[in-house]
Structures are given as structure tokens and as C-alpha cells.
Design a protein around this motif. Structure first.
Motif, PDB file in Angstrom:
ATOM      1  N   GLU A  35       7.677 -17.484  -8.236  1.00 31.82           N
ATOM      2  CA  GLU A  35       8.336 -18.164  -7.116  1.00 31.82           C
ATOM      3  C   GLU A  35       7.908 -19.631  -7.154  1.00 31.82           C
ATOM      4  N   VAL A  36       8.883 -20.536  -7.122  1.00 31.53           N
ATOM      5  CA  VAL A  36       8.608 -21.977  -7.192  1.00 31.53           C
ATOM      6  C   VAL A  36       9.051 -22.613  -5.883  1.00 31.53           C
ATOM      7  N   TYR A  37       8.210 -23.519  -5.337  1.00 31.70           N
ATOM      8  CA  TYR A  37       8.473 -24.140  -4.047  1.00 31.70           C
ATOM      9  C   TYR A  37       8.488 -25.672  -4.183  1.00 31.70           C
ATOM     10  N   THR A  38       9.562 -26.282  -3.689  1.00 35.19           N
ATOM     11  CA  THR A  38       9.676 -27.743  -3.652  1.00 35.19           C
ATOM     12  C   THR A  38      10.368 -28.130  -2.341  1.00 35.19           C
ATOM     13  N   SER A  39      10.322 -29.414  -2.005  1.00 36.08           N
ATOM     14  CA  SER A  39      11.136 -29.923  -0.903  1.00 36.08           C
ATOM     15  C   SER A  39      12.578 -29.902  -1.368  1.00 36.08           C
ATOM     16  N   LYS A  40      13.506 -29.855  -0.435  1.00 38.03           N
ATOM     17  CA  LYS A  40      14.921 -29.891  -0.807  1.00 38.03           C
ATOM     18  C   LYS A  40      15.360 -31.317  -1.125  1.00 38.03           C
ATOM     19  N   GLU A  41      14.849 -32.285  -0.328  1.00 43.30           N
ATOM     20  CA  GLU A  41      15.237 -33.681  -0.523  1.00 43.30           C
ATOM     21  C   GLU A  41      14.093 -34.583  -0.086  1.00 43.30           C
ATOM     22  N   VAL A  42      13.874 -35.657  -0.839  1.00 44.24           N
ATOM     23  CA  VAL A  42      12.874 -36.658  -0.470  1.00 44.24           C
ATOM     24  C   VAL A  42      13.502 -38.041  -0.584  1.00 44.24           C
ATOM     25  N   HIS A  43      12.998 -38.964   0.246  1.00 44.04           N
ATOM     26  CA  HIS A  43      13.412 -40.359   0.197  1.00 44.04           C
ATOM     27  C   HIS A  43      12.189 -41.188  -0.182  1.00 44.04           C
ATOM     28  N   ALA A  44      12.423 -42.211  -0.965  1.00 37.46           N
ATOM     29  CA  ALA A  44      11.339 -43.112  -1.352  1.00 37.46           C
ATOM     30  C   ALA A  44      11.903 -44.522  -1.465  1.00 37.46           C
ATOM     31  N   VAL A  45      11.041 -45.488  -1.227  1.00 38.54           N
ATOM     32  CA  VAL A  45      11.457 -46.888  -1.264  1.00 38.54           C
ATOM     33  C   VAL A  45      11.446 -47.402  -2.701  1.00 38.54           C
ATOM     34  N   ASN A  46      12.460 -48.163  -3.033  1.00 34.94           N
ATOM     35  CA  ASN A  46      12.588 -48.788  -4.351  1.00 34.94           C
ATOM     36  C   ASN A  46      11.292 -49.515  -4.726  1.00 34.94           C
ATOM     37  N   GLY A  47      10.811 -49.290  -5.947  1.00 34.78           N
ATOM     38  CA  GLY A  47       9.615 -49.967  -6.441  1.00 34.78           C
ATOM     39  C   GLY A  47       8.307 -49.280  -6.096  1.00 34.78           C
ATOM     40  N   THR A  48       8.336 -48.210  -5.287  1.00 30.14           N
ATOM     41  CA  THR A  48       7.105 -47.507  -4.927  1.00 30.14           C
ATOM     42  C   THR A  48       6.879 -46.324  -5.865  1.00 30.14           C
ATOM     43  N   ASN A  49       5.778 -45.631  -5.648  1.00 31.48           N
ATOM     44  CA  ASN A  49       5.437 -44.433  -6.417  1.00 31.48           C
ATOM     45  C   ASN A  49       5.653 -43.219  -5.522  1.00 31.48           C
ATOM     46  N   LEU A  50       5.950 -42.084  -6.128  1.00 31.09           N
ATOM     47  CA  LEU A  50       6.222 -40.882  -5.353  1.00 31.09           C
ATOM     48  C   LEU A  50       5.646 -39.660  -6.043  1.00 31.09           C
ATOM     49  N   ARG A  51       4.982 -38.821  -5.256  1.00 34.31           N
ATOM     50  CA  ARG A  51       4.494 -37.535  -5.753  1.00 34.31           C
ATOM     51  C   ARG A  51       5.580 -36.498  -5.488  1.00 34.31           C
ATOM     52  N   LEU A  52       6.107 -35.921  -6.560  1.00 34.33           N
ATOM     53  CA  LEU A  52       7.066 -34.820  -6.423  1.00 34.33           C
ATOM     54  C   LEU A  52       6.247 -33.532  -6.423  1.00 34.33           C
ATOM     55  N   LYS A  53       6.149 -32.929  -5.255  1.00 34.92           N
ATOM     56  CA  LYS A  53       5.314 -31.745  -5.093  1.00 34.92           C
ATOM     57  C   LYS A  53       6.067 -30.498  -5.530  1.00 34.92           C
ATOM     58  N   CYS A  54       5.384 -29.682  -6.313  1.00 39.24           N
ATOM     59  CA  CYS A  54       5.928 -28.399  -6.751  1.00 39.24           C
ATOM     60  C   CYS A  54       4.759 -27.426  -6.828  1.00 39.24           C
ATOM     61  N   THR A  55       4.885 -26.311  -6.124  1.00 40.44           N
ATOM     62  CA  THR A  55       3.857 -25.272  -6.167  1.00 40.44           C
ATOM     63  C   THR A  55       4.533 -23.954  -6.564  1.00 40.44           C
ATOM     64  N   PHE A  56       3.720 -22.983  -6.926  1.00 35.88           N
ATOM     65  CA  PHE A  56       4.280 -21.706  -7.367  1.00 35.88           C
ATOM     66  C   PHE A  56       3.366 -20.561  -6.974  1.00 35.88           C
ATOM     67  N   SER A  57       3.953 -19.371  -6.979  1.00 42.44           N
ATOM     68  CA  SER A  57       3.158 -18.150  -6.842  1.00 42.44           C
ATOM     69  C   SER A  57       3.637 -17.193  -7.925  1.00 42.44           C
ATOM     70  N   SER A  58       2.718 -16.356  -8.365  1.00 45.98           N
ATOM     71  CA  SER A  58       3.027 -15.431  -9.446  1.00 45.98           C
ATOM     72  C   SER A  58       2.329 -14.113  -9.157  1.00 45.98           C
TER      73      SER A  58
END
Length: 175
Positions: free
Chosen positions: A9-32
């Protein structure tokens, strides 16, 4: 007899917003249903908004591997922790061309099937007003209001004490 199907099972946000030129952590977790395997793989892909073909973004097998080519070359780093079932990545210097859908797929043999996590990224010039901003304003306003109430209470008490001291002084001089 029916055996339960092993799946990741993989879990992520459905949608994220970020400002141009910034850094972003795309979070993804899982269970097995299986313990974490030495052969666990993580695959991050990207599909631009124009729905052209998927592009590889990042790959993990025993250790993180940055891809040598593509739009995310030298802009993506591993930010996960396999022991905590976290397979997140960090994207540096976001651009409007990064708008699209990122997919996070985890395979943990024998658990190799399961839903792939999808997160849609919107790179914007400014962050839209969100619930978090509303909450921050509400908490800040409540704190300011509390400080004002406390200050009014202190001032009233100070004036009451002054008035009482003046009455005592007047009473002492009348005696």
C-alpha cells in the motif's frame, strides 16, 4: 482456501502546491504485509501536464540512485528512510515546467503488487490562501487578543490599587 493477497500500500498527497524557485519534499510512505526486503525497489516517475510520456525521476535499490539524464538531473535527492517506510524525495528549484503528476511505486518482494501513489504538483508564483494560513491567522489573532485582555486586566488592577492607596491616604490624613 483463500489466502490474503500480498500487496504494498502506497500513500501520497493527492495534490501539492509549491512556489516557483523553492524546494519541495514529495512525501511517499508505504506499508507491506512482508518485512522489508533487501530487494525493495522504489521508482519515482513524472508525467507532464501535456500527458506526454512518463519520465523517470528517481530510483532506489539498496541505496538511492539519481538519474544521469532528464529534466530532474541534479535536482532530486533522496529524503526517505526505508526503516520507517518512508520513500520521499526532495525536488530542488521548482519550475513551472515541473507541473504534472509524480508517481511513487514500491515493490517489496514478495509484495510487488499494489496501487501506485500519485501526487499532482502545481508550481505557482504565490502560495494560495489555505486552511493552514487561516489557522495561523486565527491562532495569531487569539494570542494577540489574550495579550490585550491580560494588559487591560493589569492596567485596571493597577488603577484600582492606586485608587485604594489614595483612599487610605485620605482616610489617614482625616484622622
Amino acid at each position: 482456501a483463500l489466502w490474503p493477497a500480498a500487496a504494498v500500500e502506497v500513500y501520497t498527497s493527492k495534490e501539492v502546491h509549491a512556489v516557483n524557485g523553492t524546494n519541495l519534499r514529495l512525501k511517499c510512505t508505504f506499508s507491506s504485509s512482508s518485512p522489508i526486503s533487501q530487494d525493495l525497489t522504489v521508482t519515482w516517475n513524472f508525467q507532464p501536464e501535456d500527458l506526454s510520456s512518463h519520465e523517470p525521476v528517481f530510483w532506489y535499490l539498496k541505496e538511492p540512485y539519481e538519474l544521469p539524464t532528464g529534466r530532474f538531473k541534479e535536482r532530486v535527492t533522496w529524503d526517505g528512510n526505508i526503516d520507517r517506510n518512508d520513500v520521499s524525495i526532495l525536488i530542488w528549484n521548482l519550475q513551472p515546467t515541473d507541473n504534472g503528476t509524480f508517481t511513487c511505486q514500491v515493490k517489496n518482494p514478495p509484495d510487488v503488487y499494489g496501487k501506485i501513489g500519485e501526487v499532482r504538483l502545481r508550481v505557482v508564483q504565490k502560495v494560495p490562501f489555505s486552511e493552514i494560513h487561516f489557522l495561523a491567522v486565527a491562532i495569531g489573532s487569539a494570542c494577540v487578543l489574550m495579550v490585550i485582555v491580560v494588559m487591560v486586566g493589569i492596567i485596571c488592577r493597577h488603577r484600582r490599587n492606586k485608587a485604594q492607596d489614595k483612599r487610605i491616604e485620605v482616610a489617614d490624613t482625616e484622622l
